[in-house]
Scaffold this motif. Structure first.
Motif, mmCIF file in Angstrom:
data_model
loop_
_atom_site.group_PDB
_atom_site.id
_atom_site.type_symbol
_atom_site.label_atom_id
_atom_site.label_comp_id
_atom_site.label_asym_id
_atom_site.label_seq_id
_atom_site.Cartn_x
_atom_site.Cartn_y
_atom_site.Cartn_z
ATOM 1 N N LEU A 39 5.572 4.784 -1.390
ATOM 2 C CA LEU A 39 4.937 4.896 0.208
ATOM 3 C C LEU A 39 3.737 4.766 0.528
ATOM 4 N N GLY A 40 2.689 4.450 1.505
ATOM 5 C CA GLY A 40 1.363 4.918 1.089
ATOM 6 C C GLY A 40 0.581 4.353 0.339
ATOM 7 N N LEU A 96 6.097 -0.588 0.162
ATOM 8 C CA LEU A 96 5.321 -0.407 1.456
ATOM 9 C C LEU A 96 4.227 -0.238 1.498
ATOM 10 N N ASP A 133 -0.765 -3.229 4.824
ATOM 11 C CA ASP A 133 -0.331 -3.350 5.778
ATOM 12 C C ASP A 133 0.960 -2.855 6.725
ATOM 13 N N GLY A 134 1.193 -2.721 6.131
ATOM 14 C CA GLY A 134 2.929 -2.284 7.163
ATOM 15 C C GLY A 134 4.317 -2.583 6.851
ATOM 16 N N ARG A 135 4.116 -3.517 5.758
ATOM 17 C CA ARG A 135 5.273 -4.851 5.348
ATOM 18 C C ARG A 135 5.368 -4.216 3.801
ATOM 19 N N TRP A 136 6.867 -4.007 4.208
ATOM 20 C CA TRP A 136 7.967 -4.144 2.615
ATOM 21 C C TRP A 136 8.160 -4.936 2.334
ATOM 22 N N PRO A 149 11.539 6.668 5.905
ATOM 23 C CA PRO A 149 11.025 5.437 5.369
ATOM 24 C C PRO A 149 12.046 5.118 3.876
#
Length: 301
Positions: free
Chosen positions: A18-19, A95, A98-101, A275
């Protein structure tokens, strides 16, 4: 307790990152039990179904941890194979900033073999429902025909393969076929961008063996087709494991396609608690989603 359902599919370490960003390429991360087979099995266990998992992990420490986690989640793991000398598979969900997985997979422990399927015959012929996540080789077809010949419900969760002869045999052994948008479009040979196109595709599949076909049409909704009826519900989130688990469990309990469809879509719409986590498929979480869906159900064809 004997398993009411069996799930055949991948088991892997799922590393959720994440992040991520320039200053911290990996950001925060955590590891959980993953793989599509394991995810569906955990979903069934959450819904109260006695379930056994058939898949492959390595004979390493990560494989042992995954079995412990699956067992703690209520999944029977006695049928899971340990591949000697092979590391357990890894799935990385990233993640991005850009917020996309984004997803990357590595499965060195391999897939089930025909010999593995033969050894699991007692499970495949005793469970009321057998959910199969398609995989390379002949294990998918062998498992489906084994369960079907014993009068068990076979739920095929994915594309039935490119070989025409094997595909015909696999569909003939399948009672329920679940296809996400990519798999449905590939099988139809054209984009499923309209309900009438999807209906024609589903009708053709029903003639090959399945009694129920579920198609993810992205923003247009989720289409269920059976006999001379169909039901179009709101989007289901792209063919989630919760969707497949809920559909299989509802049908196993003797509920008809309409009620099974409601539960499947409701389960798929429950957001994960965090998430990369799993949704909570408790009755308390499902109730408001089911109530909302009841306002969208259209008359059957």
């Amino acid at each position: 307790m004997a398993a009411t359902a069996a799930v055949i599919g991948p088991i892997a370490r799922n590393l959720v990152v994440l992040g991520s960003g320039r200053s911290s390429p990996l950001g925060q991360y955590r590891e959980r039990l993953g793989g599509r087979g394991a995810d569906v099995a955990v979903g069934l266990a959450q819904l109260g179904c006695p379930v056994a998992l058939l898949g492959v992990v390595g004979d390493d420490a990560p494989g042992e941890r995954l079995l412990d986690r699956a067992g703690a989640a209520g999944v029977e793991t006695g049928w899971v194979l340990r591949r000697r000398g092979a590391p357990t598979g890894l799935v990385v969900d990233l993640l991005g900033a850009d917020g996309r997985w984004r997803c990357r997979e590595d499965r060195p422990a391999g897939w089930l073999s025909l010999r593995d399927v033969t050894a699991a015959r007692p499970l495949l012929t005793s469970a009321a429902t057998v959910v199969i996540e398609p995989q390379p080789g002949g294990a998918t077809l062998a498992a489906a025909e084994c369960a079907h010949s014993a009068g068990r419900r076979v739920v095929l969760d994915g594309h039935p393969g490119e070989d025409p002869r094997s595909r015909v045999r696999l569909l003939a052994a399948t009672e329920v076929l679940c296809l996400d948008r990519a798999a449905g479009s590939r099988l139809a040979g054209r984009p499923l961008d309209a309900v009438d196109v999807a209906l024609k595709t589903a009708d053709g599949l029903l003639r090959l063996g399945p009694a129920l076909v579920a198609l993810d049409l992205a923003a247009r909704g989720t289409l269920f087709v059976w006999a001379d009826r169909h039901l179009l519900l709101p989007p289901s989130g792209g063919g989630s494991a919760a969707f497949t688990a809920a559909l299989a469990w509802s049908l196993t309990r003797g509920q008809g396609p309409r009620r099974a469809a409601r539960l499947a879509v409701a389960a798929s719409q429950i957001p994960a608690g965090r998430p990369g986590g799993r949704p909570d498929l408790s009755p308390e979480a499902l109730a408001p989603r089911l109530a909302e869906l009841d306002r969208h159900i259209a008359p059957a064809r």
